[in-house]
Write an enzyme that holds these catalytic residues in place. Structure first.
Site, mmCIF file in Angstrom:
data_model
loop_
_atom_site.group_PDB
_atom_site.id
_atom_site.type_symbol
_atom_site.label_atom_id
_atom_site.label_comp_id
_atom_site.label_asym_id
_atom_site.label_seq_id
_atom_site.Cartn_x
_atom_site.Cartn_y
_atom_site.Cartn_z
ATOM 1 N N HIS A 126 37.025 82.652 46.238
ATOM 2 C CA HIS A 126 37.967 83.399 47.080
ATOM 3 C C HIS A 126 38.763 84.370 46.236
ATOM 4 O O HIS A 126 38.784 84.274 44.997
ATOM 5 C CB HIS A 126 38.909 82.460 47.847
ATOM 6 C CG HIS A 126 39.852 81.671 46.997
ATOM 7 N ND1 HIS A 126 41.059 82.170 46.560
ATOM 8 C CD2 HIS A 126 39.781 80.400 46.516
ATOM 9 C CE1 HIS A 126 41.691 81.249 45.849
ATOM 10 N NE2 HIS A 126 40.936 80.166 45.801
ATOM 11 N N CYS A 139 39.062 76.435 41.886
ATOM 12 C CA CYS A 139 38.298 77.464 42.588
ATOM 13 C C CYS A 139 37.885 78.577 41.628
ATOM 14 O O CYS A 139 38.370 78.662 40.506
ATOM 15 C CB CYS A 139 39.121 78.060 43.723
ATOM 16 S SG CYS A 139 39.360 76.933 45.126
#
Length: 332
Positions: A126, A139
């Protein structure tokens, strides 16, 4: 009011929103700019391969991500992966969920624009901060504009390979692309009792196919939509430590070819076809070959690694993917 919103966005994504990207149209320009990327920068060249299956390769060692379409490199970006104590897991993952306006359920409702989920315990691609070193909670952070473009060309079930180790340069001989954890296991004894292979396509009737071959185990596992549907014994040379990734492409003339993805140490192979002499070195039971061949579709990925993929070997047990079908976007 508008200035206040912009100021707030700069506080949330200071490195992301100031990241610089370039859109180019030739492989030469892509290579030149990719070699010169600074933190927060990216290069995007979708016209090089306008159609075909998409595979994403994340190199934690170099803090880079490379996008391939139809086996051809079309984009490269800098990233920021998990910081110490929150390391990004390595492995072969499937895109389980996509949500352009996602917010974290674990970290104070933090915005995670253009989220593409890799695991159900919180790891995703992301848009996020890009300070030039690992700083996320696990992430893979991407530049905002790059993540938006990537979101537009990927699909649920797409393949993402995460390899390397932040702070440890990867060499051509590096192995262990798979993530350490437990997997749906089938021992070598079970395989021997079933004629050398297990084939259960009904466990996941549809979805993208991934085949992982372990030189250590002399075994292979087949996953569809992240669910194990087959496992077999394999004969493959053990003395080649390299990790290799290939994808099945569909040409305009209707032919299909296995194309190398240029993993670190083998960038020059990117886009080249698998040599028949190399393919002939891999032997599997005829029944397994027949079953898999009928299931192959463009975008099928093969990973060849030294890492172990289950019990009955000298290596480490590993999870190849989250064994959960992909879902449409939802709010956690």
């Amino acid at each position: 009011m508008r200035r206040s919103i912009i100021a707030l966005m700069l506080l949330v994504f200071p490195a992301t929103l100031q990241a610089q990207g370039a859109k180019v149209s030739s492989p030469v320009e892509l290579t030149r700019l990719a070699d010169e990327l600074k933190p927060g920068q990216w290069v995007w060249a979708p016209e090089i391969a306008p159609e075909g299956p998409v595979t994403i390769y994340v190199d934690l060692s170099a803090q880079r991500a490379t996008v391939y379409r139809n086996g051809v490199r079309i984009a490269v970006t800098t990233i920021s992966s998990g910081k110490p104590g929150h390391e990004t897991p390595t492995g072969v993952f499937t895109i389980l969920q996509k949500d352009a306006k996602h917010h974290s359920s674990k970290y104070n409702n933090a915005a995670m624009p253009y989220m593409e989920r890799l695991t159900w315990d919180g790891v995703a691609l992301h848009a996020g901060g890009l300070p030039g070193y690992p700083e996320s909670h696990g992430c893979v952070h991407l530049p905002l504009d790059f993540s938006r473009a990537l979101f537009g060309i990927t699909a649920l079930g797409g393949t993402v390979v995460v390899a390397g180790s932040a702070g440890k340069p990867m060499t051509a001989g590096a192995a262990g692309v798979l993530a350490p954890a437990s997997a749906a296991e089938a021992s070598m004894g079970q395989l021997a009792d079933s004629g050398g292979f297990i084939w259960q396509p009904q466990r996941a009737p549809t979805g993208p196919l991934t085949i992982v071959i372990s030189r250590t185990d002399q075994a292979a596992v087949v996953l569809r939509n992240g669910v194990e549907i087959g496992r077999t014994i394999v004969q493959i040379p053990r003395d080649v430590p390299d990790t290799r990734v290939l994808t099945l492409t569909h040409e305009k003339d209707g032919s299909e070819h296995w194309i190398y993805i240029g993993v670190p140490g083998h960038e020059g192979q990117s886009g080249t076809a698998l040599d028949a002499a190399v393919a002939a070195q891999v032997r599997v039971p005829r029944g397994f070959y027949t079953a898999v061949k009928s299931s192959l579709v463009p975008g099928t990925t093969i990973l060849v690694t030294q890492a172990s993929i289950g019990q009955g070997s000298v290596g480490q047990k590993v999870t190849i993917m989250d064994s959960v079908p992909a879902e449409v976007a939802k709010t956690d």
